[in-house]
Motif scaffolding. Structure first.
Motif, PDB file in Angstrom:
ATOM      1  N   MET A 240       0.817  -1.214   0.000  1.00  0.00           N
ATOM      2  CA  MET A 240       0.000   0.000   0.000  1.00  0.00           C
ATOM      3  C   MET A 240       0.852   1.266   0.000  1.00  0.00           C
ATOM      4  O   MET A 240       0.527   2.265   0.628  1.00  0.00           O
ATOM      5  CB  MET A 240      -0.982  -0.017   1.180  1.00  0.00           C
ATOM      6  N   GLY A 241       1.986   1.194  -0.714  1.00  0.00           N
ATOM      7  CA  GLY A 241       2.853   2.352  -0.885  1.00  0.00           C
ATOM      8  C   GLY A 241       4.060   2.387   0.026  1.00  0.00           C
ATOM      9  O   GLY A 241       4.924   3.254  -0.130  1.00  0.00           O
ATOM     10  N   GLU A 242       4.183   1.441   0.950  1.00  0.00           N
ATOM     11  CA  GLU A 242       5.274   1.476   1.915  1.00  0.00           C
ATOM     12  C   GLU A 242       6.619   1.077   1.313  1.00  0.00           C
ATOM     13  O   GLU A 242       7.666   1.409   1.877  1.00  0.00           O
ATOM     14  CB  GLU A 242       4.964   0.545   3.097  1.00  0.00           C
ATOM     15  N   SER A 243       6.617   0.385   0.185  1.00  0.00           N
ATOM     16  CA  SER A 243       7.888  -0.090  -0.364  1.00  0.00           C
ATOM     17  C   SER A 243       8.658   1.000  -1.110  1.00  0.00           C
ATOM     18  O   SER A 243       9.771   0.748  -1.581  1.00  0.00           O
ATOM     19  CB  SER A 243       7.658  -1.284  -1.302  1.00  0.00           C
ATOM     20  N   TRP A 244       8.090   2.213  -1.219  1.00  0.00           N
ATOM     21  CA  TRP A 244       8.877   3.345  -1.706  1.00  0.00           C
ATOM     22  C   TRP A 244       9.688   3.854  -0.505  1.00  0.00           C
ATOM     23  O   TRP A 244       9.513   4.973  -0.023  1.00  0.00           O
ATOM     24  CB  TRP A 244       7.970   4.434  -2.274  1.00  0.00           C
ATOM     25  N   HIS A 245      10.563   2.979  -0.028  1.00  0.00           N
ATOM     26  CA  HIS A 245      11.161   3.143   1.290  1.00  0.00           C
ATOM     27  C   HIS A 245      12.296   4.168   1.303  1.00  0.00           C
ATOM     28  O   HIS A 245      12.496   4.872   2.293  1.00  0.00           O
ATOM     29  CB  HIS A 245      11.673   1.780   1.780  1.00  0.00           C
ATOM     30  N   ASN A 246      13.047   4.253   0.217  1.00  0.00           N
ATOM     31  CA  ASN A 246      14.095   5.270   0.144  1.00  0.00           C
ATOM     32  C   ASN A 246      13.489   6.667   0.146  1.00  0.00           C
ATOM     33  O   ASN A 246      13.986   7.573   0.831  1.00  0.00           O
ATOM     34  CB  ASN A 246      14.949   5.063  -1.109  1.00  0.00           C
ATOM     35  N   SER A 247      12.398   6.841  -0.590  1.00  0.00           N
ATOM     36  CA  SER A 247      11.712   8.132  -0.601  1.00  0.00           C
ATOM     37  C   SER A 247      11.215   8.485   0.797  1.00  0.00           C
ATOM     38  O   SER A 247      11.263   9.642   1.221  1.00  0.00           O
ATOM     39  CB  SER A 247      10.529   8.092  -1.578  1.00  0.00           C
ATOM     40  N   HIS A 248      10.733   7.475   1.522  1.00  0.00           N
ATOM     41  CA  HIS A 248      10.242   7.705   2.875  1.00  0.00           C
ATOM     42  C   HIS A 248      11.380   8.101   3.817  1.00  0.00           C
ATOM     43  O   HIS A 248      11.243   9.045   4.607  1.00  0.00           O
ATOM     44  CB  HIS A 248       9.553   6.444   3.393  1.00  0.00           C
ATOM     45  N   HIS A 249      12.509   7.403   3.741  1.00  0.00           N
ATOM     46  CA  HIS A 249      13.615   7.738   4.633  1.00  0.00           C
ATOM     47  C   HIS A 249      14.234   9.094   4.289  1.00  0.00           C
ATOM     48  O   HIS A 249      14.820   9.743   5.158  1.00  0.00           O
ATOM     49  CB  HIS A 249      14.676   6.639   4.598  1.00  0.00           C
ATOM     50  N   ALA A 250      14.097   9.528   3.045  1.00  0.00           N
ATOM     51  CA  ALA A 250      14.580  10.854   2.670  1.00  0.00           C
ATOM     52  C   ALA A 250      13.665  11.946   3.205  1.00  0.00           C
ATOM     53  O   ALA A 250      14.099  13.071   3.446  1.00  0.00           O
ATOM     54  CB  ALA A 250      14.691  10.956   1.146  1.00  0.00           C
ATOM     55  N   ASP A 251      12.392  11.620   3.410  1.00  0.00           N
ATOM     56  CA  ASP A 251      11.400  12.591   3.890  1.00  0.00           C
ATOM     57  C   ASP A 251      10.445  11.864   4.839  1.00  0.00           C
ATOM     58  O   ASP A 251       9.293  11.596   4.497  1.00  0.00           O
ATOM     59  CB  ASP A 251      10.637  13.172   2.686  1.00  0.00           C
ATOM     60  N   PRO A 252      10.899  11.522   6.050  1.00  0.00           N
ATOM     61  CA  PRO A 252      10.141  10.634   6.943  1.00  0.00           C
ATOM     62  C   PRO A 252       8.753  11.125   7.319  1.00  0.00           C
ATOM     63  O   PRO A 252       7.849  10.309   7.514  1.00  0.00           O
ATOM     64  CB  PRO A 252      11.032  10.529   8.188  1.00  0.00           C
ATOM     65  N   THR A 253       8.562  12.419   7.428  1.00  0.00           N
ATOM     66  CA  THR A 253       7.255  12.924   7.860  1.00  0.00           C
ATOM     67  C   THR A 253       6.295  13.157   6.695  1.00  0.00           C
ATOM     68  O   THR A 253       5.172  13.613   6.909  1.00  0.00           O
ATOM     69  CB  THR A 253       7.414  14.239   8.645  1.00  0.00           C
ATOM     70  N   GLY A 254       6.709  12.849   5.479  1.00  0.00           N
ATOM     71  CA  GLY A 254       5.847  13.046   4.323  1.00  0.00           C
ATOM     72  C   GLY A 254       4.675  12.075   4.312  1.00  0.00           C
ATOM     73  O   GLY A 254       4.830  10.893   4.632  1.00  0.00           O
ATOM     74  N   ALA A 255       3.508  12.556   3.918  1.00  0.00           N
ATOM     75  CA  ALA A 255       2.310  11.717   3.882  1.00  0.00           C
ATOM     76  C   ALA A 255       2.298  10.795   2.676  1.00  0.00           C
ATOM     77  O   ALA A 255       1.575   9.793   2.659  1.00  0.00           O
ATOM     78  CB  ALA A 255       1.051  12.592   3.861  1.00  0.00           C
ATOM     79  N   ARG A 261       6.681  10.469 -10.210  1.00  0.00           N
ATOM     80  CA  ARG A 261       5.618  10.221 -11.177  1.00  0.00           C
ATOM     81  C   ARG A 261       5.482   8.728 -11.468  1.00  0.00           C
ATOM     82  O   ARG A 261       6.449   8.032 -11.737  1.00  0.00           O
ATOM     83  CB  ARG A 261       5.899  10.986 -12.466  1.00  0.00           C
ATOM     84  N   GLY A 262       4.252   8.232 -11.377  1.00  0.00           N
ATOM     85  CA  GLY A 262       3.974   6.829 -11.678  1.00  0.00           C
ATOM     86  C   GLY A 262       4.101   5.890 -10.500  1.00  0.00           C
ATOM     87  O   GLY A 262       3.829   4.695 -10.642  1.00  0.00           O
ATOM     88  N   GLN A 263       4.490   6.388  -9.324  1.00  0.00           N
ATOM     89  CA  GLN A 263       4.660   5.521  -8.155  1.00  0.00           C
ATOM     90  C   GLN A 263       3.338   5.433  -7.385  1.00  0.00           C
ATOM     91  O   GLN A 263       2.917   6.388  -6.742  1.00  0.00           O
ATOM     92  CB  GLN A 263       5.781   6.053  -7.253  1.00  0.00           C
ATOM     93  N   LEU A 264       2.713   4.266  -7.455  1.00  0.00           N
ATOM     94  CA  LEU A 264       1.408   4.053  -6.826  1.00  0.00           C
ATOM     95  C   LEU A 264       1.542   4.017  -5.310  1.00  0.00           C
ATOM     96  O   LEU A 264       2.398   3.334  -4.766  1.00  0.00           O
ATOM     97  CB  LEU A 264       0.799   2.745  -7.328  1.00  0.00           C
ATOM     98  N   ASP A 265       0.667   4.776  -4.633  1.00  0.00           N
ATOM     99  CA  ASP A 265       0.688   4.838  -3.174  1.00  0.00           C
ATOM    100  C   ASP A 265      -0.762   4.908  -2.683  1.00  0.00           C
ATOM    101  O   ASP A 265      -1.343   5.983  -2.551  1.00  0.00           O
ATOM    102  CB  ASP A 265       1.483   6.060  -2.713  1.00  0.00           C
ATOM    103  N   ILE A 266      -1.341   3.723  -2.409  1.00  0.00           N
ATOM    104  CA  ILE A 266      -2.741   3.643  -2.003  1.00  0.00           C
ATOM    105  C   ILE A 266      -2.959   4.369  -0.683  1.00  0.00           C
ATOM    106  O   ILE A 266      -3.993   5.028  -0.485  1.00  0.00           O
ATOM    107  CB  ILE A 266      -3.165   2.167  -1.884  1.00  0.00           C
TER     108      ILE A 266
END
Length: 310
Positions: A240-255, A261-266
């Motif tokens: 449900m979008g959690e595997s975009w993990h590098n993007s998350h660690h670069a911006d941890p508080t991002g919703a 572009r094109g990265q599905l995040d339910i």
């Protein structure tokens, strides 16, 4: 950082909840070969998978751990309840563990880094097991007073945390009850319990644990981070979008984790709907200038057209 060890009972229950659904998942192929699986089972399994999974991804992770948005009381309670029904542990302990992970990502103190034992093939194989589920069997407990004092001060969340055993019973029995009622048969209850309770829990467990293991070992790393987190696209829908993990660690508080572009995040789409309904406010959508400063050489930013569009 730590607050003692799990009791013998706690340690036994962790092993029970991790191993029994896993055995059910292993048995699912021969069990489904020609019998024991129907549309009701599939529908209930998918429904409870996404209900409880989103409780973890949106609730436990993006809201309670990182404060990616503010939620009204009803939404906050609903997220804590549905996340608890994923059987990944009580909300306060889950959040404390994950905040500790971010504080020490892939360094000493990280509860589930696959790089813990070194970089040789043997060390990484051992590290993969540890990051995936081996760390769950460690007896050490993260200090919630240090890592989750805000949740300990929230009476609603403390109450839901204590109700975890009851919510575990609910998440296991509710599919069986619904399966029996819908099919008007005991067999419908049995197959629903197998597929929509045991197999569903096991599948969600291993998808979540794969974010801890696979998404720190392999994948794309478009953004600079202090750790080895990576984006692993094959898990985007299941997680449900959690595997975009590098993007998350670069911006941890991002919703939104699938920021490019094109990265599905339910999960982000549902947060967007919560915002439109007025249940979520102050949502921290990705900003091009913030992420652009963290972009690794050779990668383009390619953010979605609108930073506020889920």
């Amino acid at each position: 950082m730590l607050s003692g060890e799990q009791s013998n009972t706690e340690n036994f229950l962790v092993k029970l909840f991790a191993v029994v659904p896993l055995l059910a998942l292993a048995a699912s192929v021969p069990f489904a070969w020609g019998w024991g699986l129907g549309w009701v089972d599939l529908g209930l399994a998918a429904g409870f998978y996404f209900l409880t999974g989103l409780g973890v991804t949106i609730g436990f992770h993006r809201y309670f751990t990182h404060g990616a948005f503010k939620a009204n009381r009803g939404l906050r309670i609903a997220l804590a309840v549905t996340g608890s029904m994923a059987m990944q542990g009580p909300v306060i302990g889950w959040v404390a563990d994950h905040r500790r992970h971010h504080a020490f990502a892939d360094r000493e103190g990280d509860p589930h880094s696959p790089w813990r034992f070194g970089t040789s093939p043997a060390a990484l194989a051992r590290g993969f097991w540890h990051a995936h589920m081996g760390w769950l069997f460690d007896r050490e407990k993260t200090n919630a007073q240090r890592f989750a004092p805000d949740l300990l001060a929230d009476r609603d969340i403390v109450r839901i945390d204590r109700l975890f055993p009851l919510l575990t019973v609910v998440t296991l029995l509710a599919p069986a009850v619904l399966g029996g009622v819908i099919t008007l048969s005991w067999w419908g209850a049995v197959t629903a319990f197998f597929w929509a309770s045991l197999v569903r829990v096991a599948l969600l467990h291993h998808v979540t644990w794969s974010v801890n293991s696979l998404c720190h070992l392999i994948g794309d790393r478009p953004f600079a981070a202090r750790d080895k987190s990576a984006n692993f696209w094959p898990l985007a829908i299941a997680s449900m979008g959690e595997s975009w993990h590098n993007s998350h660690h670069a911006d941890p508080t991002g919703a939104r984790h699938g920021v490019r572009r094109g990265q599905l995040d339910i999960s982000a789409r549902l947060i967007w709907l919560f915002e439109k309904a007025g249940w979520a406010t102050d949502v921290r959508w990705p900003k091009a200038d913030r992420l652009g400063r963290k972009l690794n050489p050779g990668h383009s930013l390619s953010l979605r057209r609108s930073a506020r569009r889920a």
